[in-house]
Scaffold this motif. Structure first.
Motif, mmCIF file in Angstrom:
data_model
loop_
_atom_site.group_PDB
_atom_site.id
_atom_site.type_symbol
_atom_site.label_atom_id
_atom_site.label_comp_id
_atom_site.label_asym_id
_atom_site.label_seq_id
_atom_site.Cartn_x
_atom_site.Cartn_y
_atom_site.Cartn_z
ATOM 1 N N UNK A 1 -13.099 -12.349 4.996
ATOM 2 C CA UNK A 1 -12.464 -13.008 3.796
ATOM 3 C C UNK A 1 -12.864 -11.902 2.915
ATOM 4 N N UNK A 2 -14.201 -11.530 1.998
ATOM 5 C CA UNK A 2 -14.942 -10.991 1.539
ATOM 6 C C UNK A 2 -14.729 -9.612 1.454
ATOM 7 N N UNK A 3 -14.183 -8.798 2.783
ATOM 8 C CA UNK A 3 -13.669 -7.808 2.625
ATOM 9 C C UNK A 3 -12.361 -7.821 2.600
ATOM 10 N N UNK A 4 -11.652 -8.637 2.718
ATOM 11 C CA UNK A 4 -10.262 -8.758 2.499
ATOM 12 C C UNK A 4 -10.228 -8.500 0.909
ATOM 13 N N UNK A 5 -10.896 -9.277 0.699
ATOM 14 C CA UNK A 5 -10.662 -9.268 -1.187
ATOM 15 C C UNK A 5 -10.879 -7.952 -1.650
ATOM 16 N N UNK A 6 -12.011 -7.313 -1.307
ATOM 17 C CA UNK A 6 -12.434 -5.709 -1.923
ATOM 18 C C UNK A 6 -11.482 -5.013 -1.698
ATOM 19 N N UNK A 7 -10.843 -5.070 -0.427
ATOM 20 C CA UNK A 7 -9.481 -4.511 0.284
ATOM 21 C C UNK A 7 -8.873 -4.464 -0.366
ATOM 22 N N UNK A 8 -8.718 -5.745 -1.101
ATOM 23 C CA UNK A 8 -7.429 -6.018 -2.054
ATOM 24 C C UNK A 8 -7.322 -4.834 -3.510
ATOM 25 N N UNK A 9 -8.961 -5.525 -4.045
ATOM 26 C CA UNK A 9 -8.728 -5.214 -5.484
ATOM 27 C C UNK A 9 -8.760 -3.768 -5.808
ATOM 28 N N UNK A 10 -9.360 -2.815 -4.375
ATOM 29 C CA UNK A 10 -9.577 -1.302 -3.922
ATOM 30 C C UNK A 10 -8.487 -0.261 -3.886
#
Lengths: 852, 180
Positions: A246-255
């Motif tokens: 989940x955290x990785x996905x959020x990071x990916x989404x904003x990067x």
């Protein structure tokens, strides 16, 4: 690493095809090689592992408190502390019908073989780390060991992997042609059971890793002995993803940068590999769903990789041999990566020999029941095999025992014209060390087939040579396809090597030698063996193993000309003794018309060299590696010639290059240099930095062939008093296409044969009936010396169908051909049919009837 | 057993030896092997560790002109000794006759074992300048190579015999032995 080619030979004559002296030797012979153990940055910490003395046990308590207080100890991690920092190791490739257990990188609850790591000490020096290892207290509750495949498949046996089907990790069946018809129709069926013993690769340099941390950026650089730098890079990155999906996905989404890079790369990949991806068998993934939380682990790792901005750099220094085991990534290496990342300190681990013998890679403990259906006139109809592989406990990463069974499925009928073939394979877990690829990982398909052909020849009263000749595929039948799929063309010249080998043997002399030997209390015998190997094989070879595999089998390369006129080549290979630096410089210097020392070969640096899943392995260095060097060099030469033609006011077709001078044909005095052309192009193109000329290419082979073949002939002389076997003659007739450097090819062939001689007469991993390991030193595991390995004759044939790039691999064949040639020779000498691989003196005397 | 840092310091021994012609005095842990001292303290990483139990021979150096396993020898035992390593044979980048012979014969592949084979060859030819193939194989059987099958290494020794005998044999031997 980068090295200049410094060979001073003059250009113009053509380097390819000559035994040009090795560029590598300029540093090696004067003690200036740079191996991973030679790299010692200031302040580096050293790792030493606490290992299980039990083959199978539950870890009930682990106490590191004393160890933590030892001098020089910086930190001690228990297995569970390491496992909290890391993800479990997933299978790289899903193979249909194979259950591949996920496993932690250290063992925290159950140990599954002697040497299984349970804790790691990090200290200021290796001796201090080892002192502290002695002070770690581990309580074990022993479980019943599973020492061999016989015990493993009994219903009462302890189960090593809870989600597996007992201890059977795979049970696969493949049938090609009408197997029942072949066996019904045949006049004779010959069946035999064959057993082989466990071997280990044993490069003279053990494995090692230095995980170097940049104190400012915390970027990891992994200096490693790996044969496959990119595999280590990606698994090292994935294993240390320490956050949820989940955290990785959020990071990916904003990067935005990461997102853009990923979408671009994915689009390109899908474009290139659409067809291969479509071929992937969903059934293969299904087998893996059994694995506990496999999808969860893959999601966590995959999304973590998507979110990450920084990936480790992998660099290879000089590597002291590998023979397959350095293509595997070990749990110890991953532990070191995790520790360095967590501590922010550079950490080194150099495997010692005891560790390497215990778990540095093992292979070849297999069992076969093989049946050959033929007529009395010798005509082959069908081949049927039931095979069992002793897998050990943990699956090799990325390739373990399963790849061997896939290769048997394709290779086992060999260079013979079989109408039908049937293979059943079971892969069985035991409490032993990890099975990894070892030089010709599939080799025993040749051992058992060639041994059984001799047994069949005796049964129907033909000579082994005649029976082979009758059934081997020759020019009259080519091109055709193997019953198992792969296309064969004229490069599958096995029959020519057999004919040539038979010419080079004086059978009358052999008979006289046999008679003389009897007078001396000795026995002499001769053995033949013929094989073919895909090196790299035809385009449909990869898909014959498993649909979609071809997408792993490309080779990328890059050629450049720098502004000073130097030629710099980038390869995805990771050489570890195969002399790539020399052979690639030969090929490239010929393309560019320059001296070898005008060429730099760059390898082993994931920041600079191209991506490859395989790196160096699978006999690909000459066909694929040199192939892409040649094709990229040719394109860059074209670019250079185009600019030079303008400078010389000539037509590009009239331009020649000799001794590094680019000139109009016949007018070498009015030429320009590479530096001149580079300067001109640089100003014309407005290049401010980087190479002036450049080409990147993907190479997939030449045409429908790509086969490397050989016939081995062994003559053995057996002393019936001692059981000692000498080898008065060993001959290899081989065909690997156009030879780039004959001395280097001879070395590859001889080295492979030497390992085959070791496998048959000297080397054995000795696990006892409780799966305890008794061969952990070179006093127990006998590597043959200069006294045991004879001079080996190598006779070359060069069948070429794919133009000037048709050089085929030759690294594995020696190890494939030697065991059956030797087994056949011993059988001929003693007049008994040998069915085991291992023939130490006491066994020879038993077979000879000297010992009861 | 744990030791205080004072106890550890008390255990340090001072060793004086000549390595490749250079006199050196070092304080070492008494359990430290000669190989570790050469590699870690003196930076002579040309000497390799293959097995650390005296079988593979990769760590072979000359101690007083005789071949020795530097993994089994303690540094403290080398006090007062003259040591020659692979780095001591060549003159800068110029190969010694034996190194040149191994170059010409393309003796090695990965070459991890090469320092040991070369040092064993130096010792062999100093004692027996004209060995038979059998004698070469017997002498080199204390060194393991996993790559070559030995034929090219034996050829290298035979080439060395030719090179050395075409030169002034005595002077070149002395040069090899003293590492100058």
């Amino acid at each position: 690493m980068t090295f200049e080619a410094t060979n001073a030979q003059t250009s113009g004559l053509g380097f390819t095809g000559q035994s040009v002296k090795r560029v590598e030797d300029d540093r090696f012979l004067v003690g200036e090689g740079r191996f991973v153990a030679d790299i010692n940055p200031e302040g580096v910490l050293h790792a030493a592992f606490v290992r299980s003395p039990y083959p199978h046990a539950r870890v009930t308590r682990i106490d590191v408190s004393t160890a933590r207080r030892m001098p020089g100890v910086v930190r001690v991690f228990t297995g569970s502390e390491i496992n909290e920092l890391t993800n479990r190791v997933p299978p790289l490739a899903s193979i249909k019908g194979v259950y591949s257990p996920l496993y932690t990188i250290m063992s925290d609850d159950v140990v599954r073989h002697v040497g299984d790591p349970v804790a790691v000490v990090i200290a200021e020096s290796r001796p201090l780390a080892e002192d502290a290892v002695e002070q770690v207290v581990v309580d074990y509750d022993p479980l019943e060991p599973v020492p061999d495949v016989d015990r493993a498949v009994e219903p009462s046996a302890a189960q090593i992997w809870p989600k597996a089907d007992g201890n059977v990790l795979a049970d696969t069946t493949d049938t090609f042609g009408d197997i029942n018809d072949a066996f019904t129709k045949a006049e004779v069926v010959v069946t035999e059971r064959f057993d082989s013993h466990r071997l280990t690769n044993q490069p003279m340099e053990t494995k090692g890793i230095l995980a170097e941390v940049d104190p400012a950026t915390r970027h990891l650089t992994l200096h490693s002995t790996t044969q496959a730098p990119n595999v280590l890079r990606w698994i090292a990155a994935g294993i240390t993803v320490n956050q949820g999906p989940g955290r990785s996905l959020r990071q990916f989404a904003v990067n935005k940068k990461r997102r853009k890079a990923f979408v671009g790369a994915a689009r390109e990949f899908l474009k290139d590999q659409r067809e291969e991806l479509r071929k992937q068998d969903p059934a293969a993934m299904k087998t893996q769903r059994k694995a506990e939380n496999a999808m969860g682990t893959l999601m966590r790792m995959g999304l973590g990789l998507l979110a990450a901005d920084d990936f480790p750099t992998v660099k290879t220094a000089d590597i002291g041999g590998g023979f397959g085991c350095k293509g595997a990534v070990t749990r110890e290496e991953l532990t070191v990566v995790a520790v360095a990342k967590t501590m922010g300190r550079s950490v080194q681990w150099i495997e010692d020999r005891v560790e390497n013998l215990t778990n540095g890679g093992q292979a070849r403990e297999e069992r076969f029941t093989l049946s050959l259906a033929l007529d009395r006139d010798g005509t082959f109809h069908g081949l049927r095999c039931d095979a069992v592989i002793d897998h050990g406990a943990y699956p090799g990463f990325p390739f373990g025992a399963a790849i061997t069974s896939l290769m048997w499925k394709v290779y086992m009928p060999g260079p013979y014209d079989f109408k039908a073939f049937h293979l059943e394979t079971r892969i069985v877990a035991t409490n032993k060390g990890t099975v990894v690829p070892y030089r010709g990982p599939w080799a025993h398909e040749t051992w058992v087939r060639e041994r059984l052909i001799d047994i069949a020849a005796e049964k129907i009263g033909m000579t082994p040579g005649d029976l082979r000749r009758k059934n081997m595929i020759g020019d009259d039948k080519l091109p055709m396809s193997m019953i198992t799929g792969p296309d064969l063309d004229a490069t599958m010249s096995a029959k020519k090597t057999l004919e040539r080998a038979l010419e080079l043997i004086d059978m009358d002399q052999l008979d006289r030698d046999k008679a003389d030997a009897k007078q001396r209390g000795h026995r002499i015998g001769l053995g033949l063996a013929t094989y073919h190997e895909a090196a790299p094989g035809p385009p449909n070879f990869g898909d014959s193993l498993q649909p979609g595999n071809a997408m792993l089998l490309f080779e990328d390369g890059r050629a450049t000309v720098e502004e000073d006129g130097r030629i710099v080549m980038y390869t995805a290979q990771s050489p570890h003794g195969q002399s790539h630096q020399t052979t690639y410089a030969q090929v490239v210097a010929d393309e560019f018309g320059v001296a070898m020392d005008d060429v730099d070969i760059v390898w082993g640096d994931t920041d600079r060299t191209p991506f490859s899943v395989i790196g160096t392995g699978g006999s690909r260095g000459a066909p694929m590696g040199a192939g892409v060097m040649r094709s990229t060099a040719r394109e860059v030469r074209r670019q250079v010639v185009s600019v030079a033609a303008d400078m010389l006011e000539a037509n590009p077709d009239d331009i020649e290059i000799s001794d590094g001078t680019i000139h109009v044909a016949g007018v070498p005095a009015r030429g320009v240099s590479y530096a001149d052309v580079a300067a001109k192009a640089k100003s014309e193109k407005g290049i401010t930095s980087g190479p002036v000329f450049e080409h990147v290419d993907r190479y997939t082979g030449t045409g429908n062939g790509g086969w490397s073949v050989a016939t081995h002939v062994a003559v053995v002389d057996i002393d019936l008093e001692t059981g000692f076997v000498t080898i008065p003659r060993y001959l290899v007739v081989e065909d690997c296409g156009r030879i780039i450097n004959p001395a280097i090819v001879d070395g590859q062939v001889r080295g492979g044969v030497a390992q085959g001689i070791g496998a048959v007469f000297y080397e054995k991993m000795n696990y006892d009936e409780s799966a305890n390991l008794a061969s952990t030193t070179y006093m127990d595991y006998l590597i043959p010396t200069a006294m045991e390995i004879p001079a080996i004759e190598v006779d070359h044939m060069e069948t070429i169908t794919g133009g000037d790039g048709d050089s085929r691999g030759t690294g594995e064949g020696g190890m494939i051909g030697a065991p059956p040639a030797l087994g056949n020779a011993v059988s001929d000498a003693l007049g008994v049919q040998v069915t085991e691989l291992y023939l130490p003196p006491h066994r020879i005397l038993e077979l000879a009837g000297v010992l009861g | 057993m744990t030791h205080t840092s004072e106890e550890l310091a008390a255990m340090i021994v001072s060793v004086s030896m000549t390595v490749n012609g250079n006199a050196t005095t070092l304080d070492v842990d008494p359990r430290c092997s000669l190989a570790d001292t050469l590699r870690d303290s003196l930076g002579l990483t040309g000497t390799h560790l293959g097995c650390e139990h005296g079988v593979c021979g990769a760590c072979t150096v000359l101690v007083g002109g005789e071949p020795a396993r530097s993994c089994l020898m303690l540094t403290a035992q080398a006090d007062g000794c003259e040591i020659v390593t692979i780095e001591g044979l060549s003159d800068g980048d110029t190969r010694s006759p034996i190194q040149e012979a191994m170059y010409q014969a393309m003796s090695f592949q990965c070459a991890f074992c090469s320092p040991g084979f070369i040092m064993s060859t130096v010792a062999l030819l100093a004692e027996n300048p004209n060995p038979t193939e059998r004698e070469i194989r017997e002498e080199l059987s204390g060194n393991l190579c996993r790559c070559t099958g030995y034929q090219s290494i034996v050829a290298g020794v035979e080439t060395a015999v030719e090179i050395l005998s075409s030169q002034n044999i005595l002077s070149s031997q002395n040069k090899e032995r003293s590492g100058q």
